[in-house]
Write a protein that holds these residues in place. Structure first.
Motif, PDB file in Angstrom:
ATOM      1  N   ALA A 118      29.747  79.198  76.292  1.00  0.00           N
ATOM      2  CA  ALA A 118      30.291  77.846  76.171  1.00  0.00           C
ATOM      3  C   ALA A 118      31.789  77.822  76.482  1.00  0.00           C
ATOM      4  O   ALA A 118      32.272  76.886  77.126  1.00  0.00           O
ATOM      5  N   ARG A 119      32.531  78.858  76.055  1.00  0.00           N
ATOM      6  CA  ARG A 119      33.958  78.917  76.364  1.00  0.00           C
ATOM      7  C   ARG A 119      34.194  79.036  77.856  1.00  0.00           C
ATOM      8  O   ARG A 119      35.083  78.385  78.417  1.00  0.00           O
ATOM      9  N   LYS A 120      33.388  79.862  78.534  1.00  0.00           N
ATOM     10  CA  LYS A 120      33.534  80.011  79.976  1.00  0.00           C
ATOM     11  C   LYS A 120      33.224  78.702  80.693  1.00  0.00           C
ATOM     12  O   LYS A 120      33.928  78.305  81.620  1.00  0.00           O
ATOM     13  N   GLN A 121      32.168  78.016  80.252  1.00  0.00           N
ATOM     14  CA  GLN A 121      31.808  76.743  80.864  1.00  0.00           C
ATOM     15  C   GLN A 121      32.901  75.705  80.628  1.00  0.00           C
ATOM     16  O   GLN A 121      33.230  74.928  81.530  1.00  0.00           O
ATOM     17  N   ALA A 122      33.468  75.686  79.447  1.00  0.00           N
ATOM     18  CA  ALA A 122      34.551  74.753  79.150  1.00  0.00           C
ATOM     19  C   ALA A 122      35.755  75.023  80.037  1.00  0.00           C
ATOM     20  O   ALA A 122      36.399  74.087  80.535  1.00  0.00           O
ATOM     21  N   ALA A 123      36.074  76.284  80.263  1.00  0.00           N
ATOM     22  CA  ALA A 123      37.203  76.625  81.139  1.00  0.00           C
ATOM     23  C   ALA A 123      36.939  76.153  82.563  1.00  0.00           C
ATOM     24  O   ALA A 123      37.839  75.631  83.228  1.00  0.00           O
ATOM     25  N   LYS A 124      35.701  76.301  83.031  1.00  0.00           N
ATOM     26  CA  LYS A 124      35.352  75.820  84.370  1.00  0.00           C
ATOM     27  C   LYS A 124      35.472  74.304  84.453  1.00  0.00           C
ATOM     28  O   LYS A 124      35.974  73.763  85.437  1.00  0.00           O
ATOM     29  N   ASP A 125      34.996  73.613  83.421  1.00  0.00           N
ATOM     30  CA  ASP A 125      35.073  72.154  83.403  1.00  0.00           C
ATOM     31  C   ASP A 125      36.514  71.668  83.395  1.00  0.00           C
ATOM     32  O   ASP A 125      36.855  70.692  84.072  1.00  0.00           O
ATOM     33  N   VAL A 126      37.361  72.348  82.664  1.00  0.00           N
ATOM     34  CA  VAL A 126      38.773  71.977  82.614  1.00  0.00           C
ATOM     35  C   VAL A 126      39.412  72.181  83.982  1.00  0.00           C
ATOM     36  O   VAL A 126      40.176  71.328  84.464  1.00  0.00           O
ATOM     37  N   ALA A 127      39.103  73.291  84.630  1.00  0.00           N
ATOM     38  CA  ALA A 127      39.668  73.557  85.954  1.00  0.00           C
ATOM     39  C   ALA A 127      39.210  72.498  86.953  1.00  0.00           C
ATOM     40  O   ALA A 127      40.011  71.998  87.759  1.00  0.00           O
ATOM     41  N   LYS A 128      37.937  72.140  86.890  1.00  0.00           N
ATOM     42  CA  LYS A 128      37.410  71.116  87.789  1.00  0.00           C
ATOM     43  C   LYS A 128      38.074  69.764  87.519  1.00  0.00           C
ATOM     44  O   LYS A 128      38.473  69.054  88.447  1.00  0.00           O
ATOM     45  N   GLY A 129      38.215  69.410  86.262  1.00  0.00           N
ATOM     46  CA  GLY A 129      38.859  68.152  85.892  1.00  0.00           C
ATOM     47  C   GLY A 129      40.316  68.112  86.306  1.00  0.00           C
ATOM     48  O   GLY A 129      40.825  67.078  86.726  1.00  0.00           O
ATOM     49  N   ARG A 130      40.988  69.251  86.206  1.00  0.00           N
ATOM     50  CA  ARG A 130      42.386  69.317  86.615  1.00  0.00           C
ATOM     51  C   ARG A 130      42.517  69.070  88.111  1.00  0.00           C
ATOM     52  O   ARG A 130      43.416  68.359  88.560  1.00  0.00           O
ATOM     53  N   LYS A 131      41.613  69.617  88.903  1.00  0.00           N
ATOM     54  CA  LYS A 131      41.646  69.403  90.356  1.00  0.00           C
ATOM     55  C   LYS A 131      41.399  67.943  90.694  1.00  0.00           C
ATOM     56  O   LYS A 131      42.085  67.371  91.543  1.00  0.00           O
ATOM     57  N   VAL A 132      40.421  67.340  90.035  1.00  0.00           N
ATOM     58  CA  VAL A 132      40.112  65.930  90.285  1.00  0.00           C
ATOM     59  C   VAL A 132      41.306  65.054  89.914  1.00  0.00           C
ATOM     60  O   VAL A 132      41.676  64.141  90.665  1.00  0.00           O
ATOM     61  N   ALA A 133      41.916  65.320  88.770  1.00  0.00           N
ATOM     62  CA  ALA A 133      43.070  64.538  88.329  1.00  0.00           C
ATOM     63  C   ALA A 133      44.242  64.703  89.292  1.00  0.00           C
ATOM     64  O   ALA A 133      44.949  63.738  89.584  1.00  0.00           O
ATOM     65  N   ALA A 134      44.442  65.915  89.793  1.00  0.00           N
ATOM     66  CA  ALA A 134      45.542  66.148  90.737  1.00  0.00           C
ATOM     67  C   ALA A 134      45.304  65.382  92.027  1.00  0.00           C
ATOM     68  O   ALA A 134      46.235  64.792  92.592  1.00  0.00           O
ATOM     69  N   LYS A 135      44.062  65.350  92.508  1.00  0.00           N
ATOM     70  CA  LYS A 135      43.758  64.600  93.739  1.00  0.00           C
ATOM     71  C   LYS A 135      43.980  63.104  93.544  1.00  0.00           C
ATOM     72  O   LYS A 135      44.551  62.439  94.394  1.00  0.00           O
ATOM     73  N   LYS A 136      43.535  62.572  92.404  1.00  0.00           N
ATOM     74  CA  LYS A 136      43.726  61.153  92.125  1.00  0.00           C
ATOM     75  C   LYS A 136      45.206  60.815  92.016  1.00  0.00           C
ATOM     76  O   LYS A 136      45.660  59.789  92.517  1.00  0.00           O
ATOM     77  N   ALA A 137      45.966  61.659  91.354  1.00  0.00           N
ATOM     78  CA  ALA A 137      47.403  61.419  91.202  1.00  0.00           C
ATOM     79  C   ALA A 137      48.098  61.484  92.548  1.00  0.00           C
ATOM     80  O   ALA A 137      48.990  60.689  92.825  1.00  0.00           O
ATOM     81  N   LYS A 138      47.656  62.408  93.382  1.00  0.00           N
ATOM     82  CA  LYS A 138      48.281  62.547  94.699  1.00  0.00           C
ATOM     83  C   LYS A 138      48.006  61.308  95.541  1.00  0.00           C
ATOM     84  O   LYS A 138      48.883  60.797  96.242  1.00  0.00           O
ATOM     85  N   ARG A 139      46.754  60.787  95.484  1.00  0.00           N
ATOM     86  CA  ARG A 139      46.430  59.575  96.241  1.00  0.00           C
ATOM     87  C   ARG A 139      47.204  58.377  95.748  1.00  0.00           C
ATOM     88  O   ARG A 139      47.656  57.557  96.526  1.00  0.00           O
ATOM     89  N   LYS A 140      47.360  58.286  94.437  1.00  0.00           N
ATOM     90  CA  LYS A 140      48.027  57.123  93.866  1.00  0.00           C
ATOM     91  C   LYS A 140      49.553  57.186  93.992  1.00  0.00           C
ATOM     92  O   LYS A 140      50.191  56.188  94.306  1.00  0.00           O
ATOM     93  N   PHE A 141      50.144  58.354  93.755  1.00  0.00           N
ATOM     94  CA  PHE A 141      51.590  58.469  93.723  1.00  0.00           C
ATOM     95  C   PHE A 141      52.195  59.242  94.892  1.00  0.00           C
ATOM     96  O   PHE A 141      53.383  59.189  95.118  1.00  0.00           O
ATOM     97  N   GLY A 142      51.357  59.997  95.585  1.00  0.00           N
ATOM     98  CA  GLY A 142      51.918  60.902  96.574  1.00  0.00           C
ATOM     99  C   GLY A 142      51.814  60.398  97.923  1.00  0.00           C
ATOM    100  O   GLY A 142      52.426  60.374  98.882  1.00  0.00           O
TER     101      GLY A 142
END
Length: 70
Positions: free
Chosen positions: A46-70
């Protein structure tokens, strides 16, 4: 006033000593239980899966922020 302070200090010292002796065994018991849960294979998975989910969410958030602000 000073004798009262000395009596309180002695009582506090005795309580600390007895509490420390009783607390050590309970501390070991709690850390042992926590360690057995933390090292359980299901929890590790479960810890490994949570780390993967966080990494995936971080990438998605970075892409959205880049589209909106970058």
């Amino acid at each position: 006033m000073k004798p009262r302070f000395i009596v309180i200090a002695i009582i506090a010292f005795i309580a600390y000593v007895f509490g420390a002796k009783a607390g050590t065994s309970r501390y070991r018991e709690i850390t042992g239980a926590f360690s057995s849960v933390w090292n359980d294979p299901k929890v590790k998975k479960a810890r490994k899966q949570a780390a993967k989910d966080v990494a995936k969410g971080r990438k998605v958030a970075a892409k959205k922020a880049k589209r909106k602000f970058g």
